[in-house]
Write a protein that holds these residues in place. Sequence first.
Motif, mmCIF file in Angstrom:
data_model
loop_
_atom_site.group_PDB
_atom_site.id
_atom_site.type_symbol
_atom_site.label_atom_id
_atom_site.label_comp_id
_atom_site.label_asym_id
_atom_site.label_seq_id
_atom_site.Cartn_x
_atom_site.Cartn_y
_atom_site.Cartn_z
ATOM 1 N N UNK A 119 0.802 -1.227 0.000
ATOM 2 C CA UNK A 119 0.000 0.000 0.000
ATOM 3 C C UNK A 119 0.839 1.284 0.000
ATOM 4 N N UNK A 120 1.466 1.551 -1.133
ATOM 5 C CA UNK A 120 2.185 2.807 -1.323
ATOM 6 C C UNK A 120 2.326 3.058 -2.817
ATOM 7 N N UNK A 121 2.497 4.306 -3.173
ATOM 8 C CA UNK A 121 2.777 4.654 -4.562
ATOM 9 C C UNK A 121 3.486 6.000 -4.594
ATOM 10 N N UNK A 122 4.194 6.258 -5.689
ATOM 11 C CA UNK A 122 4.918 7.511 -5.865
ATOM 12 C C UNK A 122 4.767 7.973 -7.309
ATOM 13 N N UNK A 123 4.828 9.282 -7.508
ATOM 14 C CA UNK A 123 4.670 9.879 -8.840
ATOM 15 C C UNK A 123 5.770 10.911 -9.037
ATOM 16 N N UNK A 124 6.540 10.776 -10.107
ATOM 17 C CA UNK A 124 7.431 11.854 -10.518
ATOM 18 C C UNK A 124 6.652 12.735 -11.482
ATOM 19 N N UNK A 125 6.571 14.019 -11.159
ATOM 20 C CA UNK A 125 5.733 14.960 -11.908
ATOM 21 C C UNK A 125 6.631 16.010 -12.539
ATOM 22 N N UNK A 126 6.717 16.009 -13.862
ATOM 23 C CA UNK A 126 7.517 17.027 -14.539
ATOM 24 C C UNK A 126 6.604 18.100 -15.120
#
Length: 492
Positions: A119-126
């Motif tokens: 139960x985790x997630x990450x997003x790289x946002x450019x």
Amino acid sequence: MDTKRLNLVDMAWLNVETERAPMHVGGLLTFRIPDDAPADLPRRIVEHYHQFTKAHSPWNHRLKAGRLQNVAPEWELLEEIDVEYHFRHSALPAPGGELELGMLASRLHSHPLDFHRPPWEAHLIEGLSDNRFAIYVKVHHSLVDGIAGMKLLARALAETKDDHDRPPFWAIEPRKRRRRAPSELSPGLYRAVAELMGDARDQVGSLPGFARIVRDMLKSARTQSGAAGLPFSSASSVLNNRIETQRRYATQMYSLSEFKELAKNAHVTINDIVLGVCGGALRRYLREIGELPDKPLTAGIPVSVRPADDDEAGNAITFIVASLATDIQDPGERLAAIAASTLRAKKSLSRLSAAAITQYTVALMAPYVLSLVTGMGGRTRPVFNVTVSNVPGPKGPLFIHGAEMEAFYPTSLVTHGQALNITVHGYADTLGFGFMGCRETLPSLQRLAVYAGESLDEIRALHGTKQDKKAAGKTTADANTGKTTARRRKSS
């Protein structure tokens, strides 16, 4: 496949999870790309991270399915994860500003995590303006608490801009630690669980001090005359109703050095300045939407407490409840009332033994947890009105593939009965304020972040340098006439 049993605290975070109140925390980190970096640096970071499919604890923990999932839940420890699912590549229409970034973070934080996966997630946002990108991370509170999670995340960041080979946070092996006895743990909720599961003989001598605090707590819960700063002492407000699914997120960033200087000049603590900023902002925001209570709002604040009977103890973590003095119009009197309230609460706890602090923490948090488990959250009188956390962070600059992190904004959770959370995270010489609220309960939450800046201006006018006082005085005058100022940082 190896498994791991959840402790009682982690089980509680699972059991209070609902569709409208998901129990995840996280952070929003922004980075500035150096001028000599390749134009596609964000894509290269994503490609580098996607090479690491092996995850370590706690990032490889998946909830085991079965009939006892809610009674005796266990984590399954996976060898590998679907890294492209957990670490995603996103983009804003360039040039994205703070407002657009905050809107995206609001949407991402509104959705529950998938328990069929870790139960985790990450997003790289450019696509951010000024040649920047961001990383947004969220993790369920049953997997790791926010402070520990952010420490693990920081371990994946380099201390020099030339280190481009550091693996992502999920691929870093955890440090091995000796298992401590309950008596070695810092007083607080986790120690309480350990003592409930073990030997609690030493708690008998702490009962008189604990009984005194409980007596005051019950008096505040039964009557309207309890002193501000005690649990149950605040009347219900719009912040303490039931919540809906969607979130609104806003941020502000300030100088830690300035907060230290203001605290020194005002003869208060840095955390008092933080609370003063929040109290002033909440007073104006709630007054404008017609929801300002006559009684002062109270804040639940994690603090460090050294037990009176333990000379060798380090920092001990528990909660105090302090007044935000939102019933006081004058900013100087408001800050003084806040400082007096936090001082009283800290003095009360400093007289208690470690065992009594543990008992106090359980007595404070049990009604809150029970209200969520039973579905009564937002329907009963709140223990306190809003959580305000001030978390210290890394002291020096950090980098990812040469891009320097410029800000660290926390993204915390809200629940039924707690429609707003204000968390402050330190990083280098900055303080990142993260305002997380229920979108339906608190309209135009971004105004609260703007008013935080204006509340800080009021404090500057009283306790800042001559130059600060002159600039703050003009801004305060503009605020009183309803004008906005161009120098105010944009909020999400």
